[in-house]
Design a protein around this motif. Structure first.
Motif, mmCIF file in Angstrom:
data_model
loop_
_atom_site.group_PDB
_atom_site.id
_atom_site.type_symbol
_atom_site.label_atom_id
_atom_site.label_comp_id
_atom_site.label_asym_id
_atom_site.label_seq_id
_atom_site.Cartn_x
_atom_site.Cartn_y
_atom_site.Cartn_z
ATOM 1 N N VAL A 50 -1.891 41.650 19.519
ATOM 2 C CA VAL A 50 -2.976 41.776 18.546
ATOM 3 C C VAL A 50 -3.910 42.892 18.998
ATOM 4 O O VAL A 50 -3.923 43.271 20.163
ATOM 5 N N ARG A 51 -4.672 43.417 18.055
ATOM 6 C CA ARG A 51 -5.632 44.480 18.391
ATOM 7 C C ARG A 51 -7.032 43.895 18.375
ATOM 8 O O ARG A 51 -7.284 42.879 17.737
ATOM 9 N N ALA A 52 -7.898 44.564 19.066
ATOM 10 C CA ALA A 52 -9.298 44.109 19.052
ATOM 11 C C ALA A 52 -9.835 44.232 17.635
ATOM 12 O O ALA A 52 -9.539 45.208 16.947
ATOM 13 N N PRO A 53 -10.603 43.236 17.178
ATOM 14 C CA PRO A 53 -11.143 43.328 15.819
ATOM 15 C C PRO A 53 -12.184 44.436 15.732
ATOM 16 O O PRO A 53 -12.749 44.836 16.756
ATOM 17 N N SER A 54 -12.417 44.902 14.517
ATOM 18 C CA SER A 54 -13.422 45.971 14.385
ATOM 19 C C SER A 54 -14.786 45.408 14.809
ATOM 20 O O SER A 54 -15.102 44.250 14.543
ATOM 21 N N GLY A 55 -15.546 46.230 15.440
ATOM 22 C CA GLY A 55 -16.878 45.799 15.875
ATOM 23 C C GLY A 55 -16.877 45.039 17.192
ATOM 24 O O GLY A 55 -17.927 44.601 17.661
ATOM 25 N N PHE A 56 -15.695 44.885 17.804
ATOM 26 C CA PHE A 56 -15.595 44.112 19.051
ATOM 27 C C PHE A 56 -16.451 44.746 20.163
ATOM 28 O O PHE A 56 -17.268 44.090 20.798
ATOM 29 N N LYS A 57 -16.260 46.047 20.334
ATOM 30 C CA LYS A 57 -17.004 46.737 21.401
ATOM 31 C C LYS A 57 -18.510 46.694 21.123
ATOM 32 O O LYS A 57 -19.300 46.417 22.029
ATOM 33 N N LYS A 58 -18.868 46.929 19.869
ATOM 34 C CA LYS A 58 -20.288 46.973 19.517
ATOM 35 C C LYS A 58 -20.965 45.640 19.843
ATOM 36 O O LYS A 58 -22.051 45.598 20.400
ATOM 37 N N LYS A 59 -20.260 44.549 19.499
ATOM 38 C CA LYS A 59 -20.800 43.214 19.762
ATOM 39 C C LYS A 59 -21.090 43.044 21.253
ATOM 40 O O LYS A 59 -22.124 42.524 21.645
#
Lengths: 72, 203
Positions: A50-59
């Motif tokens: 699976v890939r990291a969901p969008s906004g994962f890093k920002k969170k």
């Protein structure tokens, strides 16, 4: 009969070439070796990562900033 | 997204992080987020829980950077934090009535456990899901060794450093995991292996 430990060592490439050749001459051992190799390799080839969901890093970065914000 | 960051770059990034540069930490998150989410997913079996665990792991790693001595790679240390969080999560889930065995004995499982009759999985897109499910059913310590060794492609000594046991113990856990999976997945994997060999021959 080939000890199962040897089959596992062969899967990990930890048997000598000579030992591996001897093992592969036995059709039953060879079939079992192929099966264990498949068990070891198939997950990496078949299981879809699976890939990291969008906004994962920002969170994460937002949370770190929030925790590190100097208290007023 | 995987971003190339060398070990040397990593120590530079870590030094910047220690000076409070949160943005720099983003490069490490970019590099390891997918890997960490996938490890957590294989360990806890739920994507949303895995994402939460991964997020927590990154935040804790940042907080703990001051104590990170750099004796191990950052990625090993991050994996260690993630696996600790997975274990705590599964313990909490088990206390809540879930089916996850967490005593030391059941963590190790038994040699011949779990080889009951199961329907043959169909070899196609379902194989991925079946494998995920069967890996998730492995006793925790076997699963940990199998996931790090065979899904993350680590060497036994690397897994040993992360799980803090010796490499021979990891090796035995991986053997036992394979034996359990062999009992459960053999028909599907045999077909997969045959089809793969045929495809390779026809190339």
């Amino acid at each position: 009969m080939t000890p199962r430990r040897d089959l596992h060592r062969a899967v990990d490439g930890e048997l000598s070439k000579q030992e591996t050749r001897r093992l592969e001459k036995d059709p039953l051992a060879k079939a079992e070796l192929d099966r264990l190799k498949a068990i070891s390799q198939a997950p990496r080839e078949v299981v879809q990562p699976v890939r990291a969901p969008s906004g994962f890093k920002k969170k994460i970065l937002d949370e770190i900033r929030r925790q590190h914000r100097p208290k007023a | 997204m995987t971003v190339k960051v060398s070990v040397k770059d990593e120590s530079t990034i870590i030094r910047r992080c220690l000076k409070g540069d949160v943005e720099a930490y983003g490069r490490l998150v970019d590099r390891y987020s997918a890997r960490i989410i996938n490890v957590a997913l294989m360990m806890v079996g739920d994507r949303h829980e895995a994402e939460d665990i991964a997020q927590d792991a990154f935040i804790r790693a940042f907080r703990g950077l001051g104590g990170f001595k750099g004796r191990a790679a950052f990625s090993s240390w991050l994996h260690q934090i993630t696996l600790n969080l997975c274990r705590d999560h599964l313990k909490r889930r088990a206390r809540g009535g879930g089916p996850v065995p967490m005593s030391e004995e059941t963590l190790e499982g038994s040699r011949d456990g779990g080889q009951e009759e199961r329907p043959d999985p169909i070899v196609d897109g379902e194989l991925s899901e079946t494998m995920r499910e069967e890996i998730a059913r492995l006793p925790y310590l076997y699963r940990e060794a199998f996931v790090l060794r065979h899904l993350q492609g680590m060497e036994y000594y690397e897994v040993a450093a992360i799980t803090r046991v010796n490499a021979d113990t990891v090796r035995v856990r991986a053997y036992r995991a394979r034996e359990l999976l062999r009992g459960r997945l053999a028909p599907a994997v045999d077909t997969y292996w045959r089809e793969k060999a045929q495809k390779e021959r026809s190339r």
